[in-house]
Design a protein around this motif. Structure first.
Motif, PDB file in Angstrom:
ATOM      1  N   SER A  81      -5.948   1.858  -1.303  1.00  0.00           N
ATOM      2  CA  SER A  81      -5.551   3.153  -1.842  1.00  0.00           C
ATOM      3  C   SER A  81      -4.049   3.323  -1.662  1.00  0.00           C
ATOM      4  N   GLY A  82      -3.420   3.951  -2.642  1.00  0.00           N
ATOM      5  CA  GLY A  82      -1.984   4.217  -2.576  1.00  0.00           C
ATOM      6  C   GLY A  82      -1.717   5.685  -2.788  1.00  0.00           C
ATOM      7  N   SER A  83      -0.657   6.200  -2.172  1.00  0.00           N
ATOM      8  CA  SER A  83      -0.463   7.647  -2.117  1.00  0.00           C
ATOM      9  C   SER A  83       0.980   8.046  -2.377  1.00  0.00           C
ATOM     10  N   ASP A  84       1.149   9.350  -2.647  1.00  0.00           N
ATOM     11  CA  ASP A  84       2.483   9.933  -2.732  1.00  0.00           C
ATOM     12  C   ASP A  84       3.229   9.842  -1.413  1.00  0.00           C
ATOM     13  N   ASP A  85       2.510   9.642  -0.309  1.00  0.00           N
ATOM     14  CA  ASP A  85       3.181   9.550   0.992  1.00  0.00           C
ATOM     15  C   ASP A  85       3.835   8.198   1.222  1.00  0.00           C
ATOM     16  N   GLY A  86       3.732   7.276   0.246  1.00  0.00           N
ATOM     17  CA  GLY A  86       4.393   5.982   0.329  1.00  0.00           C
ATOM     18  C   GLY A  86       3.615   4.913   1.067  1.00  0.00           C
ATOM     19  N   THR A  87       2.409   5.238   1.538  1.00  0.00           N
ATOM     20  CA  THR A  87       1.621   4.254   2.275  1.00  0.00           C
ATOM     21  C   THR A  87       0.498   3.690   1.412  1.00  0.00           C
ATOM     22  N   ILE A  88       0.064   2.494   1.807  1.00  0.00           N
ATOM     23  CA  ILE A  88      -1.112   1.853   1.236  1.00  0.00           C
ATOM     24  C   ILE A  88      -2.091   1.639   2.378  1.00  0.00           C
ATOM     25  N   LYS A  89      -3.357   1.938   2.136  1.00  0.00           N
ATOM     26  CA  LYS A  89      -4.360   1.705   3.164  1.00  0.00           C
ATOM     27  C   LYS A  89      -5.474   0.834   2.608  1.00  0.00           C
ATOM     28  N   VAL A  90      -5.972  -0.046   3.457  1.00  0.00           N
ATOM     29  CA  VAL A  90      -7.010  -0.999   3.079  1.00  0.00           C
ATOM     30  C   VAL A  90      -8.301  -0.588   3.765  1.00  0.00           C
ATOM     31  N   TRP A  91      -9.393  -0.536   2.992  1.00  0.00           N
ATOM     32  CA  TRP A  91     -10.661   0.017   3.468  1.00  0.00           C
ATOM     33  C   TRP A  91     -11.812  -0.935   3.230  1.00  0.00           C
ATOM     34  N   ASN A  92     -12.867  -0.743   4.019  1.00  0.00           N
ATOM     35  CA  ASN A  92     -14.159  -1.316   3.689  1.00  0.00           C
ATOM     36  C   ASN A  92     -14.872  -0.272   2.825  1.00  0.00           C
ATOM     37  N   PRO A  93     -15.023  -0.517   1.514  1.00  0.00           N
ATOM     38  CA  PRO A  93     -15.599   0.512   0.649  1.00  0.00           C
ATOM     39  C   PRO A  93     -17.076   0.769   0.904  1.00  0.00           C
TER      40      PRO A  93
END
Length: 355
Positions: A81-93
């Motif tokens: 997931s990518g956000s306006d906060d400038g971070t990317i997070k990786v998840w177990n969906p």
């Protein structure tokens, strides 16, 4: 959507965007998010009744800004997931558990794409950053950072994972540019002159021989990747919100900001279906197609969240969800078809399942 009979033949070869979304930004900077994954064919037996009753099974506090991009690996084991906060997070969906956070961008995440083998993530960021990064998803390490004078707005991996398509806006020349790179070396293979206005989406055909770009000036440009030459330009009539190829490599679907879905014959450039109208009066934030090829999820902008689930074979709304959740900015179905995932303006990610 008006109730219309939509032939199964039209949608048999259809692949809509598997994951697409925009963050809260002016239309001139709106970004359509890859990847585009070919979907299995529509059949008359594809069930839709299981999606008549849908509820959120979990919601996670993911980001401090709008979640404008979601990308899921084809094996369904990892999601970014990518956000306006400038971070990317990786998840177990499958569990909603955070695997890791990827930091390094300094502005809104505009584009995300995961390679077909699920090992590499491509990301691009907005004006104050202007970089494109390739990440090793297993380690979370940056493989390569490329600083651009162009604003990279859309990304897509080829079906074999060997090439990466990049849709950009050149603020100096004030036109769109499309490049195709060798995904392993970062070397440019082709560079195409885009439309006079911003490129919003790039997509590879399932056989990897054709590239399509959807643009803010209402055009759809089609390129032959064997020769590097343009094939034709289609007039969509409105800024292109989403594009995708059919499995036969001859059919293309487009959805515009005014919620009109069109289906094209790429060999002739002719429109081969009656345009389909989504419901509502605001522009489309995000769309996603179920792996059975029949259920379409469409999220509309506005003060209230509106998420419609459609049966594409009949044109009927299966399950309208209005005002009962935060405004959705990105959508994706899990590859197994059992979960719909929404990225939301309040920074949360919601997992939906039929009951």
């Amino acid at each position: 959507m008006k109730n219309k009979q939509i032939s199964a033949k039209v949608f048999t070869a259809l692949a809509i965007v598997a994951t697409i979304g925009i963050s809260a930004m002016p239309r001139s900077q709106a970004v359509s998010q890859p990847p585009i994954t070919p979907i299995s064919t529509l059949t008359a037996q594809a069930p839709t009744n299981t999606w008549q009753n849908v509820r959120p099974i979990r919601s996670v506090e993911a980001h401090s800004g709008s979640v404008g991009a979601i990308a899921i690996a084809g094996n369904g084991q990892v999601m970014a997931s990518g956000s306006d906060d400038g971070t990317i997070k990786v998840w177990n969906p499958q569990t909603g558990q955070l695997i890791r956070a990827l930091t390094g961008h300094t502005d809104t995440i505009w584009g995300l794409a995961i390679s077909p083998n699920g090992q590499t993530l491509a990301s691009s960021s907005a004006t104050n950053d202007g970089s494109l990064k390739l990440w090793n998803l297993k380690t979370g390490k940056v493989i390569r950072t490329i600083k651009r004078d162009l604003y990279v707005k859309s990304l897509a991996f080829s079906p074999d994972g060997e090439r990466l398509a990049i849709g950009s806006w050149n603020p100096t020349a004030r036109n769109a540019e499309i490049e195709v790179w060798n995904a392993r070396t970062g070397k440019s293979i082709y560079s195409f002159q885009g439309s006079p206005q911003s490129n919003l989406m790039v997509a590879f055909s399932p056989d990897g021989k054709t590239l399509v770009s959807g643009n803010e000036d209402s055009t759809i440009q089609i390129w032959d990747l064997r020769t590097g030459k343009p094939i034709r330009t289609l007039n969509n009539g409105e800024a292109v919100r989403a594009i995708a190829f059919g499995q036969d490599n001859k059919t293309l679907i487009s959805e515009s900001y005014n919620q009109i879905v069109k289906i094209w014959n790429l060999q002739t450039g002719e429109l081969i279906s009656t345009p389909i109208k989504d419901s509502g009066t605001v522009f489309v934030n995000a769309v996603a197609l179920h792996p059975n090829g029949r259920v379409l999820a469409s999220a509309l902008g506005g003060l209230e969240g509106t998420l419609n689930l459609f049966d594409l074979q009949t044109g009927n709304v299966i399950n309208p969800l209005i005002g009962s959740f935060n405004v959705v900015s990105s959508l994706a179905f899990a590859p197994n078809g059992q979960t719909l995932i929404s990225g939301n303006f309040d920074g949360t990610i919601t997992f939906w399942e039929p009951q």
